[in-house]
Design an enzyme around this catalytic site. Structure first.
Site, PDB file in Angstrom:
ATOM      1  N   ARG A 260       0.601  -1.200  -0.227  1.00  0.00           N
ATOM      2  CA  ARG A 260       0.061   0.004  -0.156  1.00  0.00           C
ATOM      3  C   ARG A 260       0.706   1.155  -0.085  1.00  0.00           C
ATOM      4  O   ARG A 260       1.850   1.273   0.870  1.00  0.00           O
ATOM      5  CB  ARG A 260      -1.010  -0.011   1.116  1.00  0.00           C
ATOM      6  CG  ARG A 260      -1.969  -1.129   1.156  1.00  0.00           C
ATOM      7  CD  ARG A 260      -2.942  -0.940   2.441  1.00  0.00           C
ATOM      8  NE  ARG A 260      -3.669  -2.208   2.247  1.00  0.00           N
ATOM      9  CZ  ARG A 260      -4.502  -2.678   3.156  1.00  0.00           C
ATOM     10  NH1 ARG A 260      -4.824  -2.068   4.352  1.00  0.00           N
ATOM     11  NH2 ARG A 260      -5.272  -3.716   3.267  1.00  0.00           N
ATOM     12  N   ARG A 275       2.085   0.769  10.211  1.00  0.00           N
ATOM     13  CA  ARG A 275       1.460   1.221   9.072  1.00  0.00           C
ATOM     14  C   ARG A 275       2.639   1.431   7.975  1.00  0.00           C
ATOM     15  O   ARG A 275       3.417   2.170   7.961  1.00  0.00           O
ATOM     16  CB  ARG A 275       0.761   2.746   9.089  1.00  0.00           C
ATOM     17  CG  ARG A 275       0.068   3.149   7.880  1.00  0.00           C
ATOM     18  CD  ARG A 275      -0.574   4.381   8.045  1.00  0.00           C
ATOM     19  NE  ARG A 275      -1.845   4.560   9.109  1.00  0.00           N
ATOM     20  CZ  ARG A 275      -2.940   4.131   8.823  1.00  0.00           C
ATOM     21  NH1 ARG A 275      -3.315   3.712   7.927  1.00  0.00           N
ATOM     22  NH2 ARG A 275      -3.524   4.209  10.050  1.00  0.00           N
ATOM     23  N   GLU A 347      -6.864  -0.911  15.788  1.00  0.00           N
ATOM     24  CA  GLU A 347      -7.446  -2.264  14.745  1.00  0.00           C
ATOM     25  C   GLU A 347      -6.484  -3.394  14.284  1.00  0.00           C
ATOM     26  O   GLU A 347      -5.278  -3.069  14.011  1.00  0.00           O
ATOM     27  CB  GLU A 347      -7.976  -1.634  13.262  1.00  0.00           C
ATOM     28  CG  GLU A 347      -8.520  -2.235  12.376  1.00  0.00           C
ATOM     29  CD  GLU A 347      -8.306  -1.716  10.868  1.00  0.00           C
ATOM     30  OE1 GLU A 347      -8.319  -2.487   9.995  1.00  0.00           O
ATOM     31  OE2 GLU A 347      -8.228  -0.393  10.978  1.00  0.00           O
ATOM     32  N   SER A 350     -10.574  -5.963   9.887  1.00  0.00           N
ATOM     33  CA  SER A 350     -11.924  -5.489   9.395  1.00  0.00           C
ATOM     34  C   SER A 350     -12.479  -6.388   8.861  1.00  0.00           C
ATOM     35  O   SER A 350     -11.926  -7.033   7.831  1.00  0.00           O
ATOM     36  CB  SER A 350     -11.605  -4.305   8.445  1.00  0.00           C
ATOM     37  OG  SER A 350     -11.368  -3.019   9.394  1.00  0.00           O
ATOM     38  N   ARG A 389       0.520  -6.666  12.762  1.00  0.00           N
ATOM     39  CA  ARG A 389       0.083  -6.076  14.126  1.00  0.00           C
ATOM     40  C   ARG A 389      -0.429  -6.929  15.021  1.00  0.00           C
ATOM     41  O   ARG A 389      -0.184  -6.771  16.382  1.00  0.00           O
ATOM     42  CB  ARG A 389      -1.504  -5.652  13.716  1.00  0.00           C
ATOM     43  CG  ARG A 389      -1.223  -4.124  12.676  1.00  0.00           C
ATOM     44  CD  ARG A 389      -2.516  -3.247  12.904  1.00  0.00           C
ATOM     45  NE  ARG A 389      -2.022  -2.060  12.005  1.00  0.00           N
ATOM     46  CZ  ARG A 389      -2.804  -0.966  12.106  1.00  0.00           C
ATOM     47  NH1 ARG A 389      -3.985  -0.961  12.723  1.00  0.00           N
ATOM     48  NH2 ARG A 389      -2.384   0.146  11.566  1.00  0.00           N
TER      49      ARG A 389
END
Length: 425
Positions: A260, A275, A347, A350, A389
């Site tokens: 990403r 991130r 988070e 999701s 994570r």
């Protein structure tokens, strides 16, 4: 992609749904473009019919030995006008489709309204965050102390938002992924997939990543896109397929790197591994019957939560509000794990039900056992979990005063019997 017929049938309901997303009304604009498109189609059809009629009349006149010069001239005018109308039809149709393709999915009725993450609603909280009688370290300090995390070296070769793992920490990352895959395939019935890591435009378009979010992706010099998540290739397994109803649901899982650009995250979560431009994830995808997708959504979320339960990590699950949901989602649960280094929940997964939104874009359908025709499937996706994570969560929640990390029992077998990661000497 939205159903144009649904917009025609109830434009006010469509606008009301967009308003819940915080977006301006669009139905009148869509319907005006649609009217123009249909007018061009009607004119094109009339002209094609007239061409066919004139051709018959020319043949009849010639058979009677009569002059057909006037009709031949008309045929010439029609032939000149048809390509212009065909071009107008393509442009008008594209204008409608482009507008529809740029609008996000309609939220389900039970999704709470809100503008951002502050309006998300907690559904449940599981486990108790650990208490420490020493100063807590974050994952970077722990990883560096273990001699297994080297952000500086990664930055020298690749720049910001990359991390180099080595030794026992690199092995822990691999162990976490294998543990997740074994759980999802062995106990939850997902089929393991090893998908392509590069996809074409149509695959990224099908899941809603294009055209709106191209800046968030990495593109190769061959025109391929590096996948932002295995959701893209795994969901596209159903693209342009007609599946027998008895074969639903399809459930897939994959462990892949994800890429990403983080174009919209400048200055956000720059410390450590939270991130990254490149990270690993175990992804879950379901291709489901529309009547059972809500049930499948709950099931998928429970499968992702079970990973955290087995690892003994405290977490909470929230339902995202209308202003915080992803583009393709009609309802999303976020699972947030407790991170002692930040003293908050973050988070880690999701899980989204996209309804028929993606299926329409990629023409993924099923054939009902009764009745005629086909229907669009529903697509769902979720992290089961984000491996990086999860690594952060294990390091921070299982840390000890001396800098060592006592591993969750579920991981010991995957670590070759190692129960404790000890500081690098």
């Amino acid at each position: 992609m939205h159903d144009l017929k649904a917009v025609r049938d109830d434009p006010r309901a469509f606008d009301a749904a967009l308003k819940r997303r915080g977006l301006p009304v669009q139905a009148d604009t869509i319907l005006e473009l649609d009217r123009k498109h249909r007018a061009v189609i009607q004119r094109l059809q009339e002209l094609q019919a007239r061409r066919n009629d004139v051709s018959k009349q020319i043949g009849q006149k010639k058979a009677r030995g009569e002059s057909a010069d006037d009709l031949v001239a008309e045929t010439g005018r029609i032939k000149a006008e048809l390509p212009v109308l065909e071009s107008q039809e393509r442009e008008a149709g594209k204008a409608v489709q482009d507008l529809l393709a740029g609008l996000p999915n309609i939220p389900q009725a039970d999704v709470p309204e809100g503008g951002d993450s502050a309006d998300n609603v907690e559904v449940r909280r599981v486990g108790t965050p650990p208490q420490f009688d020493f100063k807590v370290k974050d994952h970077v300090a722990i990883g560096e102390g273990l001699g297994g995390m080297d952000i500086a070296t990664a930055a020298r070769m690749s720049g910001a938002r990359f991390t180099l793992l080595k030794g026992q920490v690199a092995r822990l990352e691999r162990a976490l992924a294998q543990f997740m895959l074994d759980l999802h395939t062995g106990e939850f019935g997902y089929t393991e997939i090893s998908p392509p890591l590069m996809v074409r435009d149509n695959a990224a378009y099908g899941t809603g990543n294009l055209p709106k979010f191209g800046e968030d992706l990495f593109r190769t010099n061959t025109g391929h896109w590096l996948i932002p998540t295995a959701e893209v290739p795994m969901t596209n397994i159903a693209a342009e397929q007609i599946i027998d109803e008895d074969r639903l649901p399809w459930r897939f899982t994959a462990f892949t790197p994800c890429f990403r650009s983080e174009a919209g995250a400048a200055g956000k979560d720059t410390h450590g591994m939270l991130r990254q431009h490149q990270f690993y994830k175990v992804e879950l995808v379901s291709i489901a019957h529309p009547d059972r997708s809500a049930e499948e959504h709950e099931r998928m979320t429970a499968c992702a939560e079970e990973v955290l339960k087995r690892l003994g990590l405290a977490y909470r699950t929230v339902v995202l509000c209308t202003g915080d949901m992803g583009f393709a989602s009609q309802k999303t649960y976020d699972i947030e794990v407790w991170l002692p280094g930040q003293e908050t929940y973050r988070e880690i997964s999701s899980c989204s039900n996209c309804g028929e939104f993606q299926a329409r874009r990629m023409q993924a359908r099923f054939r009902p056992k009764t009745g005629k025709g086909t229907r669009f499937v529903h697509t769902l996706n979720g992290s089961g979990l984000a491996v990086g994570r999860t690594l952060i969560a294990v390091l921070e929640n299982c840390q000890r005063r001396d800098g060592s990390v006592e591993l969750p029992k579920a991981l010991v077998a995957y670590m070759g019997g190692i129960e404790v990661l000890r500081p690098h000497v």
